[in-house]
Design an enzyme around this catalytic site. Structure first.
Site, PDB file in Angstrom:
ATOM      1  N   GLU A 113      12.276  25.333   9.700  1.00 56.24           N
ATOM      2  CA  GLU A 113      11.922  24.566  10.882  1.00 56.24           C
ATOM      3  C   GLU A 113      11.938  25.516  12.062  1.00 56.24           C
ATOM      4  OE1 GLU A 113      13.770  21.925   7.959  1.00 56.24           O
ATOM      5  OE2 GLU A 113      14.767  23.483   9.112  1.00 56.24           O
ATOM      6  N   TYR A 125       6.226  33.891  11.363  1.00 53.47           N
ATOM      7  CA  TYR A 125       6.255  33.190  10.076  1.00 53.47           C
ATOM      8  C   TYR A 125       4.859  33.124   9.447  1.00 53.47           C
ATOM      9  CZ  TYR A 125      10.837  31.854  11.875  1.00 53.47           C
ATOM     10  OH  TYR A 125      12.097  31.869  12.401  1.00 53.47           O
TER      11      TYR A 125
END
Length: 160
Positions: A113, A125
């Site tokens: 998250e 990411y």
């Protein structure tokens, strides 16, 4: 800057300096001492399900990261880099370490998250093959900030 940073396994004596960095970077939703102790309790031995790593530069903790694994699923619990090391590649090195351990833990996918307003982290990411799969409304408190849920499938290490 991160070229001099050395990665190593986080140990209990690192919790104090890690908490200082945690509170500096995440003042509104910083982890507690107990949370780090609990995670480290599962990070050693033959049944370890966690990987926690710190980055040291000149004797100072300048980054840390943690991964939990269960049933073939990995979850990036935390990743942080001191502001004076932003843009140095240290975040990528920490994430690479976690993904290598996800492979050792036999994880077929890894989740995480990230705050919807943390575009810098999202780009990191994405470089490592994570893709958005959903949103958790009001996940970060206080402030009621949504979390973008991201997933990476497979065990091949993609170096960002």
């Amino acid at each position: 800057m991160s070229a001099g940073a050395r990665l190593r396994e986080m140990r209990w004596w690192d919790i104090g300096p890690v908490l200082e960095l945690e509170r500096e970077l995440f003042p509104e939703d910083a982890w507690s001492r107990g949370m780090f102790w609990s995670e480290l309790a599962h990070a050693r031995g033959p049944r370890a399900t966690r990987r926690y790593v710190v980055a040291e530069d000149g004797g100072r903790i300048v980054g840390y990261a943690g991964l939990a694994s269960a049933g073939g699923l990995g979850d990036v619990q935390t990743i942080a880099v001191a502001r004076d090391h932003w843009g140095s590649g240290l975040g990528a090195r920490l994430l690479t370490d976690l993904l290598e351990h996800a492979t050792r833990f036999e994880c077929s996918e890894v989740l995480l998250e990230v705050r919807v307003d943390n575009v810098r982290a999202q780009k990191l990411y994405e470089r490592f093959g994570f893709e958005p799969i959903g949103v958790r409304k009001g996940y970060y408190q206080p402030g009621n900030v949504d979390a973008l849920v991201m997933r990476r499938e497979g065990t091949e290490i993609i170096h960002g």
